[in-house]
Every structure is written in structure tokens, then in C-alpha cells.
Scaffold this motif. Structure first.
Motif, PDB file in Angstrom:
ATOM      1  N   ILE A  59       0.833  -1.200   0.000  1.00 10.69           N
ATOM      2  CA  ILE A  59       0.000   0.000   0.000  1.00 10.69           C
ATOM      3  C   ILE A  59       0.865   1.246   0.000  1.00 10.69           C
ATOM      4  O   ILE A  59       0.582   2.236  -0.693  1.00 10.69           O
ATOM      5  N   LEU A  60       1.947   1.215   0.769  1.00 10.48           N
ATOM      6  CA  LEU A  60       2.895   2.340   0.766  1.00 10.48           C
ATOM      7  C   LEU A  60       3.484   2.533  -0.621  1.00 10.48           C
ATOM      8  O   LEU A  60       3.601   3.661  -1.105  1.00 10.48           O
ATOM      9  N   VAL A  61       3.845   1.431  -1.279  1.00 12.06           N
ATOM     10  CA  VAL A  61       4.399   1.534  -2.632  1.00 12.06           C
ATOM     11  C   VAL A  61       3.365   2.126  -3.588  1.00 12.06           C
ATOM     12  O   VAL A  61       3.689   2.936  -4.465  1.00 12.06           O
ATOM     13  N   GLY A  62       2.091   1.724  -3.425  1.00  9.17           N
ATOM     14  CA  GLY A  62       1.040   2.300  -4.254  1.00  9.17           C
ATOM     15  C   GLY A  62       0.929   3.804  -4.082  1.00  9.17           C
ATOM     16  O   GLY A  62       0.723   4.543  -5.050  1.00  9.17           O
ATOM     17  N   PHE A  76       9.214  -0.286  -6.192  1.00 10.67           N
ATOM     18  CA  PHE A  76       8.503  -1.462  -6.703  1.00 10.67           C
ATOM     19  C   PHE A  76       9.461  -2.411  -7.415  1.00 10.67           C
ATOM     20  O   PHE A  76       9.404  -3.635  -7.219  1.00 10.67           O
ATOM     21  N   THR A  77      10.347  -1.878  -8.245  1.00 11.72           N
ATOM     22  CA  THR A  77      11.313  -2.709  -8.958  1.00 11.72           C
ATOM     23  C   THR A  77      12.206  -3.468  -7.988  1.00 11.72           C
ATOM     24  O   THR A  77      12.461  -4.666  -8.149  1.00 11.72           O
ATOM     25  N   ALA A  78      12.662  -2.781  -6.956  1.00 12.39           N
ATOM     26  CA  ALA A  78      13.486  -3.453  -5.940  1.00 12.39           C
ATOM     27  C   ALA A  78      12.677  -4.501  -5.189  1.00 12.39           C
ATOM     28  O   ALA A  78      13.176  -5.593  -4.890  1.00 12.39           O
ATOM     29  N   GLY A  79      11.406  -4.192  -4.900  1.00  6.99           N
ATOM     30  CA  GLY A  79      10.562  -5.124  -4.171  1.00  6.99           C
ATOM     31  C   GLY A  79      10.249  -6.386  -4.939  1.00  6.99           C
ATOM     32  O   GLY A  79      10.040  -7.455  -4.349  1.00  6.99           O
ATOM     33  N   MET A  80      10.220  -6.311  -6.268  1.00  6.11           N
ATOM     34  CA  MET A  80       9.961  -7.488  -7.086  1.00  6.11           C
ATOM     35  C   MET A  80      11.237  -8.252  -7.409  1.00  6.11           C
ATOM     36  O   MET A  80      11.190  -9.463  -7.662  1.00  6.11           O
ATOM     37  N   SER A  81      12.375  -7.577  -7.403  1.00 10.09           N
ATOM     38  CA  SER A  81      13.638  -8.228  -7.749  1.00 10.09           C
ATOM     39  C   SER A  81      14.283  -8.905  -6.546  1.00 10.09           C
ATOM     40  O   SER A  81      14.865  -9.989  -6.675  1.00 10.09           O
ATOM     41  N   THR A  98       8.327 -15.874  -2.670  1.00  8.16           N
ATOM     42  CA  THR A  98       7.042 -15.991  -3.348  1.00  8.16           C
ATOM     43  C   THR A  98       5.964 -15.217  -2.608  1.00  8.16           C
ATOM     44  O   THR A  98       5.167 -14.490  -3.212  1.00  8.16           O
ATOM     45  N   LEU A  99       5.926 -15.360  -1.289  1.00  9.88           N
ATOM     46  CA  LEU A  99       4.928 -14.636  -0.490  1.00  9.88           C
ATOM     47  C   LEU A  99       5.104 -13.124  -0.621  1.00  9.88           C
ATOM     48  O   LEU A  99       4.123 -12.376  -0.700  1.00  9.88           O
ATOM     49  N   MET A 100       6.340 -12.668  -0.673  1.00 13.86           N
ATOM     50  CA  MET A 100       6.605 -11.234  -0.710  1.00 13.86           C
ATOM     51  C   MET A 100       6.123 -10.584  -1.995  1.00 13.86           C
ATOM     52  O   MET A 100       5.800  -9.394  -2.017  1.00 13.86           O
ATOM     53  N   THR A 101       6.069 -11.357  -3.089  1.00 12.04           N
ATOM     54  CA  THR A 101       5.661 -10.763  -4.365  1.00 12.04           C
ATOM     55  C   THR A 101       4.147 -10.713  -4.544  1.00 12.04           C
ATOM     56  O   THR A 101       3.658  -9.979  -5.410  1.00 12.04           O
ATOM     57  N   LEU A 102       3.389 -11.469  -3.760  1.00  8.46           N
ATOM     58  CA  LEU A 102       1.945 -11.564  -3.993  1.00  8.46           C
ATOM     59  C   LEU A 102       1.227 -10.214  -3.909  1.00  8.46           C
ATOM     60  O   LEU A 102       0.474  -9.856  -4.822  1.00  8.46           O
ATOM     61  N   PRO A 103       1.400  -9.438  -2.830  1.00 10.67           N
ATOM     62  CA  PRO A 103       0.685  -8.151  -2.785  1.00 10.67           C
ATOM     63  C   PRO A 103       1.111  -7.190  -3.882  1.00 10.67           C
ATOM     64  O   PRO A 103       0.304  -6.383  -4.346  1.00 10.67           O
ATOM     65  N   THR A 176      22.237 -14.105 -10.574  1.00 14.73           N
ATOM     66  CA  THR A 176      22.439 -12.660 -10.529  1.00 14.73           C
ATOM     67  C   THR A 176      22.049 -12.026 -11.853  1.00 14.73           C
ATOM     68  O   THR A 176      21.417 -10.959 -11.893  1.00 14.73           O
ATOM     69  N   ARG A 177      22.415 -12.686 -12.939  1.00 15.27           N
ATOM     70  CA  ARG A 177      22.037 -12.174 -14.256  1.00 15.27           C
ATOM     71  C   ARG A 177      20.515 -12.117 -14.414  1.00 15.27           C
ATOM     72  O   ARG A 177      19.961 -11.170 -14.978  1.00 15.27           O
ATOM     73  N   MET A 178      19.834 -13.143 -13.908  1.00 17.57           N
ATOM     74  CA  MET A 178      18.382 -13.171 -14.034  1.00 17.57           C
ATOM     75  C   MET A 178      17.719 -12.055 -13.235  1.00 17.57           C
ATOM     76  O   MET A 178      16.731 -11.462 -13.670  1.00 17.57           O
ATOM     77  N   VAL A 179      18.261 -11.752 -12.059  1.00 17.91           N
ATOM     78  CA  VAL A 179      17.727 -10.655 -11.258  1.00 17.91           C
ATOM     79  C   VAL A 179      17.935  -9.325 -11.979  1.00 17.91           C
ATOM     80  O   VAL A 179      17.038  -8.473 -12.022  1.00 17.91           O
ATOM     81  N   VAL A 180      19.124  -9.131 -12.552  1.00 17.54           N
ATOM     82  CA  VAL A 180      19.405  -7.901 -13.293  1.00 17.54           C
ATOM     83  C   VAL A 180      18.471  -7.781 -14.492  1.00 17.54           C
ATOM     84  O   VAL A 180      17.932  -6.697 -14.785  1.00 17.54           O
ATOM     85  N   GLN A 181      18.250  -8.892 -15.199  1.00 16.46           N
ATOM     86  CA  GLN A 181      17.339  -8.872 -16.337  1.00 16.46           C
ATOM     87  C   GLN A 181      15.919  -8.504 -15.910  1.00 16.46           C
ATOM     88  O   GLN A 181      15.239  -7.716 -16.564  1.00 16.46           O
ATOM     89  N   LEU A 182      15.457  -9.098 -14.797  1.00 19.03           N
ATOM     90  CA  LEU A 182      14.114  -8.807 -14.311  1.00 19.03           C
ATOM     91  C   LEU A 182      13.980  -7.341 -13.922  1.00 19.03           C
ATOM     92  O   LEU A 182      13.000  -6.672 -14.289  1.00 19.03           O
ATOM     93  N   ALA A 183      14.962  -6.829 -13.185  1.00 21.02           N
ATOM     94  CA  ALA A 183      14.913  -5.428 -12.776  1.00 21.02           C
ATOM     95  C   ALA A 183      14.942  -4.498 -13.988  1.00 21.02           C
ATOM     96  O   ALA A 183      14.212  -3.495 -14.032  1.00 21.02           O
ATOM     97  N   ALA A 184      15.766  -4.827 -14.973  1.00 16.84           N
ATOM     98  CA  ALA A 184      15.846  -3.988 -16.176  1.00 16.84           C
ATOM     99  C   ALA A 184      14.525  -3.989 -16.933  1.00 16.84           C
ATOM    100  O   ALA A 184      14.060  -2.943 -17.411  1.00 16.84           O
ATOM    101  N   ALA A 185      13.891  -5.173 -17.054  1.00 13.44           N
ATOM    102  CA  ALA A 185      12.618  -5.260 -17.774  1.00 13.44           C
ATOM    103  C   ALA A 185      11.529  -4.468 -17.054  1.00 13.44           C
ATOM    104  O   ALA A 185      10.751  -3.740 -17.692  1.00 13.44           O
ATOM    105  N   ILE A 186      11.446  -4.597 -15.727  1.00  6.21           N
ATOM    106  CA  ILE A 186      10.414  -3.882 -14.976  1.00  6.21           C
ATOM    107  C   ILE A 186      10.651  -2.379 -15.030  1.00  6.21           C
ATOM    108  O   ILE A 186       9.713  -1.587 -15.242  1.00  6.21           O
ATOM    109  N   ALA A 187      11.896  -1.951 -14.838  1.00  7.12           N
ATOM    110  CA  ALA A 187      12.205  -0.524 -14.879  1.00  7.12           C
ATOM    111  C   ALA A 187      11.888   0.071 -16.249  1.00  7.12           C
ATOM    112  O   ALA A 187      11.301   1.164 -16.353  1.00  7.12           O
TER     113      ALA A 187
END
Length: 354
Positions: A59-62, A76-81, A98-103, A176-187
Motif C-alpha cells: 500500500i505504501l508503494v502504491g 517497486f522494482t526493488a521489491g519485485m527483484s 514468493t509470499l513477498m511478491t503476492l501483494p 544474478t544475471r536473471m535478477v538484473v534482467q528482471l529489474a531492467a525489464a520492470i524498470a
């Protein structure tokens, strides 16, 4: 899911809450019902403690995304990565991630604070979101417990830990590469969404996350992007047919849950079925919120195409990982006196349920 939705509906009427609480309740129970199916008491208690806190943070992120957008997008990008990054520390970290990404996934469906109109201060809205998280965990635990005790079925046991493998020689390591890729895609989806789609940026961000998370290689990202786009196109046609038929009121709510159940049933066959069902359900939901869902469908398709393209570009050009390396990244061979840790950055139920 129906039990938690009913309780959230009652809370919405009694406390004057925003419709977001219903979306949050359905999204959380929908995913928890699958990821917690074979969970023991300790893991369920962990979910009961972790999920409400994460729901409050979402909710704070929203609020941050609403103003200022840039800070909210970064958080948000950091919270998902971060939940993907911590999966390298074993099964417990994977489940917690997994639980952390649900909200955060629920936040992308209908972004905005779930709070009473007359509430003063952010603390009140955080409390309501945390309460929905408690309801979600409790409803899933109650229904599954009763089903296991009195029903004819039994949950499948959790698979054992995969065998340890030789550490990858790739540097940076594949996870590590996958996390960087995910963060780059979301950003990139946040930027492109704001520039091209205005207030409909969440659709691009959600698609980028679904396609990029659980990256098993460049071809896997392309496949998931194509399946999501194909499913969304099919869902667009179905939603247009529903709009033409003029389904409204309680009938539209019943239709939403019916389509959701069918999509869940067909999802193991192909992710496109789930994408088609979710597109239809979200169109019906937007119609109940007063938006012209039919006119927004082309925008939704464009946003999905943008998000999928950004995820593919990130997987192919930002620290790419070959498929044979992505299949077993960062596994640590056990030795005397060391913990056996196996990283599994594969897609979670949260990503697929999105």
C-alpha cells in the motif's frame, strides 16, 4: 477464494473500503491456495506473519507510485527483484520470496490505496491491507485443512530438494544475471508505460514481470511473451462478446468467477488459457468500476506487447544466459561443514498467477 472474497465484501460495505480490498483478497487467496497446498504448520505460520506485513508495504508503494512516480517505480522494482535474488539461499528463502511478491502483483491489477474515504493517515490503510492478508492466509488454511481432513483427496507431497550440482563458472552467476534482467525489464516497463500508456502502465509492468521472472533462458522468455499476448488476444474477443451481450450486475460477478475457475483448470495445458481468462476477468472488473472496458482492450493489448518486448530484449541483451546454463544455476556442491544451498530462480506461482 470465495470465502475470503465474501469476508472482504462484507468489510468493504461495513467500513466503506475501496474496491481494491476485493482485488487484494482474491489475488492473495488465488495464489496461496496453490503455493501453500502441501505446506506444514510452520510454513503456514510464516505466511501468516509475512504476508500481512508485505501487503501493508505494498500500500505504501502504491502511494509512492501515485506521487512521486519515479520513487514508487524504483521501490517497486526493488521489491519485485529482491525476492528472486534471495532464492539462492534455499527452499525457505524461495517460499518467503514468493509470499513477498503476492501483494505487489495484486497492486498491478487495480493500483491505488485500499482505504476508507474518510481515513486519516497512511497507518489506517496499512492496517486494512494487513487484515486482508490475515484473512487470505486464514481462509486458505481453514478450507484446505477441512478438505484434507474430511475430503476424499490428499495434497501431493512437496518434491525433495534437487540434487546439488557443480557451481556455475559463469560470472556474474546466472541467478544474478536473471535478477538484473528482471529489474531492467520492470524498470523499462515503468518508463515506457508512463510515456506511452499514461495511467495504464501497470499492464506493461505486469507483463514484463511475468515474462522475465523464472527466466530459464532467452527462448523461454520469448515463449512466455508470445503465450501471454496470444491469450490476451483471445480474451479480448471473449470480453467483447460479453460486453455485447450486456452482462452486468451480479451476473457479471458470477461470470468472473466462472471464467477464473475455467482458466485455472486449463492453465496446466498452456499459459495462454490463463492469460485469456485473466483478460476477460479484468475487463469485467473494469466495467464494474465504471470504466469502458471494451474501448480499453486495444490499449491493454498494446501494453502487453510492450511489456513482452521489453522482457525479451532484457533476456537477450542484458547479461544473457544460455538455456543450458539457466537450467541449473548457482547450485552449490555440498562439502563437509557447509550448508547445502540450492538456488532455484525459476518462476514462482505468483508470477504465473499474475
Amino acid at each position: 477464494m470465495l470465502l475470503c472474497w465474501s469476508l472482504a465484501l462484507w468489510l468493504e460495505a461495513v467500513a466503506g473500503l475501496h474496491t481494491d480490498v476485493l482485488v487484494l483478497a482474491v489475488a492473495l487467496t488465488l495464489t496461496l491456495a496453490g503455493t501453500r497446498r502441501a505446506a506444514d504448520t510452520r510454513r503456514r505460520l510464516t505466511a501468516l506473519a509475512l504476508l500481512p506485513a508485505t501487503a501493508a508495504v505494498s500500500i505504501l508503494v502504491g502511494r509512492l507510485i501515485a506521487a512521486p512516480y519515479v520513487i514508487g517505480a524504483v521501490v517497486f522494482t526493488a521489491g519485485m527483484s529482491a525476492p528472486v535474488w534471495i532464492r539462492r539461499y534455499g527452499r525457505a528463502a524461495t517460499k518467503a520470496g514468493t509470499l513477498m511478491t503476492l501483494p505487489f502483483n495484486a497492486l498491478l491489477v487495480v493500483p491505488g490505496p485500499a482505504l476508507p474515504p474518510k481515513a486519516q493517515g497512511a497507518l489506517v490503510s496499512w492496517g486494512w491491507a494487513a487484515l486482508i492478508g490475515v484473512l487470505a492466509v486464514s481462509c486458505v488454511w481453514l478450507v484446505q485443512g477441512l478438505g484434507d481432513r474430511y475430503g476424499p483427496w490428499r495434497p501431493d507431497p512437496e518434491p525433495p530438494n534437487p540434487p546439488s550440482r557443480r557451481p556455475s563458472r559463469l560470472r556474474p552467476r546466472p541467478s544474478t544475471r536473471m535478477v538484473v534482467q528482471l529489474a531492467a525489464a520492470i524498470a523499462a516497463a515503468f518508463v515506457a508505460g508512463r510515456l506511452l500508456l499514461d495511467d495504464h502502465w501497470p499492464w506493461a509492468v505486469l507483463t514484463a514481470y511475468v515474462a522475465a521472472s523464472g527466466n530459464r533462458g532467452r527462448t523461454d522468455v520469448v515463449r512466455k511473451g508470445i503465450e501471454r499476448l496470444a491469450g490476451a488476444c483471445a480474451g479480448t474477443l471473449l470480453a467483447a462478446g460479453v460486453a455485447t451481450a450486456g452482462v452486468t450486475g451480479p451476473a457479471s460477478v458470477a461470470l468472473m468467477f466462472t471464467v477464473l475457475a475455467i482458466a485455472l483448470w486449463l492453465r496446466p495445458l498452456n499459459y495462454a488459457y490463463w492469460a485469456a481468462g485473466m483478460t476477460t476477468v479484468l475487463s469485467l472488473l473494469l466495467g464494474r468500476l465504471g470504466q469502458d472496458a471494451t474501448s480499453l482492450l486495444p490499449t491493454r493489448l498494446a501494453a502487453i506487447a510492450v511489456g513482452a518486448a521489453l522482457a525479451v530484449a532484457s533476456a537477450w541483451w542484458v547479461l544473457p544466459v544460455a538455456k543450458r546454463r539457466a537450467a541449473a544455476p548457482d547450485a552449490v556442491r555440498p562439502s563437509a561443514g557447509t550448508d547445502q544451498r540450492v538456488a532455484r530462480p525459476s518462476g514462482s506461482g505468483a508470477a504465473q498467477d499474475a
